[in-house]
Design a protein around this motif. Structure first.
Motif, PDB file in Angstrom:
ATOM      1  N   UNK A   3       0.842  -1.188   0.000  1.00 48.70           N
ATOM      2  CA  UNK A   3       0.000   0.000   0.000  1.00 48.70           C
ATOM      3  C   UNK A   3       0.880   1.242   0.000  1.00 48.70           C
ATOM      4  N   UNK A   4       0.514   2.218  -0.836  1.00 46.66           N
ATOM      5  CA  UNK A   4       1.170   3.508  -0.844  1.00 46.66           C
ATOM      6  C   UNK A   4       0.170   4.565  -0.402  1.00 46.66           C
ATOM      7  N   UNK A   5       0.689   5.621   0.240  1.00 46.83           N
ATOM      8  CA  UNK A   5      -0.186   6.663   0.753  1.00 46.83           C
ATOM      9  C   UNK A   5       0.276   8.032   0.283  1.00 46.83           C
ATOM     10  N   UNK A   6      -0.676   8.780  -0.256  1.00 44.83           N
ATOM     11  CA  UNK A   6      -0.446  10.165  -0.610  1.00 44.83           C
ATOM     12  C   UNK A   6      -1.417  11.052   0.144  1.00 44.83           C
ATOM     13  N   UNK A 259      -9.354   0.704   4.970  1.00 42.27           N
ATOM     14  CA  UNK A 259      -8.314   0.755   3.939  1.00 42.27           C
ATOM     15  C   UNK A 259      -7.955  -0.638   3.451  1.00 42.27           C
ATOM     16  N   UNK A 260      -7.925  -1.593   4.342  1.00 40.13           N
ATOM     17  CA  UNK A 260      -7.661  -2.971   3.920  1.00 40.13           C
ATOM     18  C   UNK A 260      -8.749  -3.484   2.982  1.00 40.13           C
ATOM     19  N   UNK A 261      -9.990  -3.097   3.240  1.00 40.46           N
ATOM     20  CA  UNK A 261     -11.085  -3.502   2.360  1.00 40.46           C
ATOM     21  C   UNK A 261     -10.917  -2.891   0.973  1.00 40.46           C
ATOM     22  N   UNK A 293       1.284   0.683  10.723  1.00 39.95           N
ATOM     23  CA  UNK A 293       0.634  -0.595  11.002  1.00 39.95           C
ATOM     24  C   UNK A 293       0.323  -1.375   9.744  1.00 39.95           C
ATOM     25  N   UNK A 294       0.273  -0.677   8.592  1.00 41.13           N
ATOM     26  CA  UNK A 294      -0.076  -1.323   7.335  1.00 41.13           C
ATOM     27  C   UNK A 294       1.142  -1.634   6.472  1.00 41.13           C
TER      28      UNK A 294
END
Length: 295
Positions: A3-6, A259-261, A293-294
């Motif tokens: 997973x990437x986050x912006x 977010x996992x979903x 955590x992710x």
């Protein structure tokens, strides 16, 4: 799938110091990317200060060192493709290879009317975006070329310096089957699904070709359960569901589950707009309690 986050911070109601502070805070918090809007004003809002996006992006490139930078999404009709390529290559050199090129064909027609920018129909704007992307890749190669299109014609053009990156990633935003998704399949490294189109992601994703999926989310991040009603209200007020789609709201544990979903639906890059305009403390806490955590 990692997973990437912006974080998306439209630059209105926030001065340069505030934008710089947020970009630096996002970098320190572990966000992968920082995104601006690309408009000459604040669409749908009252007149307010709104910094020009590429100039601001250049300044943020000098204030940060690792976070990637871009627009969600750039407004193609505002710039000639050769100028756009030159700007992107320049900022890529300034940033050490951290530019992501977000582009759309320009859907806010009131903006073009307001500032007297001549544009064609929606289909013509989509055609022009396709030509822009073809010219962009040729400019980034650094070799002279000719180009004969319906909207643009170049003779012996070249772009130097070339970008630091071997290939600047292209993000195309939207959710239209007829005009946008064919461009995504042909040109994009990433398809950026607007929040308002996220409910159709399973329908649209097969049309994206090889492009990876990013998506935009309105996020209400509550410290605790007691704060949740206040955060829900602020999120709905500032980012209406008809424009941003269903928000993700909750405490850290609740956001992780949501977010996992979304990851199960194929989303790799999560571009988040926070209910409190991405206050640095919120970014730091999200990095610690959610991103860490992710990862």
């Amino acid at each position: 799938m990692a997973m990437q986050f912006g974080v998306f911070v439209p630059q209105f109601h926030i001065d340069f110091d505030g934008m710089r502070t947020r970009a630096m805070a996002a970098e320190d918090a572990g966000f992968d990317s920082f995104w601006l809007m690309d408009h000459l004003y604040s669409p749908g809002g009252k007149p307010t200060d709104s910094l020009e996006s590429w100039t601001l992006l250049t300044a943020l490139a000098g204030a940060t060192s690792t976070i990637r930078l871009g627009h969600l999404v750039g407004c193609n009709p505002l710039r000639h493709p050769a100028l756009l390529a030159k700007m992107a290559a320049t900022v890529d050199n300034i940033s050490g290879g951290r530019i992501e090129l977000g582009l759309g064909w320009g859907s806010v027609e009131a903006e073009f009317d307001m500032f007297g920018i001549p544009v064609g129909s929606r289909r013509e704007r989509a055609e022009a975006l396709g030509e822009t992307l073809a010219i962009f890749r040729k400019m980034c190669a650094g070799e002279p070329f000719d180009y004969d299109g319906r909207h643009f014609r170049l003779r012996g053009a070249y772009g130097l310096p070339v970008p630091v990156q071997r290939r600047i990633p292209i993000h195309i935003g939207g959710g239209g089957k007829q005009l946008t998704m064919p461009l995504v399949a042909e040109h994009a490294d990433w398809w950026n699904c607007l929040g308002s189109a996220r409910h159709r992601i399973d329908e649209l994703a097969p049309l994206r070709g090889r492009a990876r999926i990013s998506a935009q989310y309105a996020v209400g991040f509550a410290h605790d359960i007691e704060q949740l009603p206040e955060v829900v209200a602020a999120t709905a007020r500032r980012m209406p569901e008809q424009s941003w789609g269903a928000p993700i709201v909750g405490t850290a544990d609740m956001l992780i589950d949501q977010l996992n979903a979304e990851r199960e639906r194929g989303v790799e890059l999560f571009v988040l707009r926070f209910h409190d305009f991405a206050e640095p403390e919120t970014l730091e806490r999200f990095g610690r309690d959610v991103i860490a955590q992710l990862s």
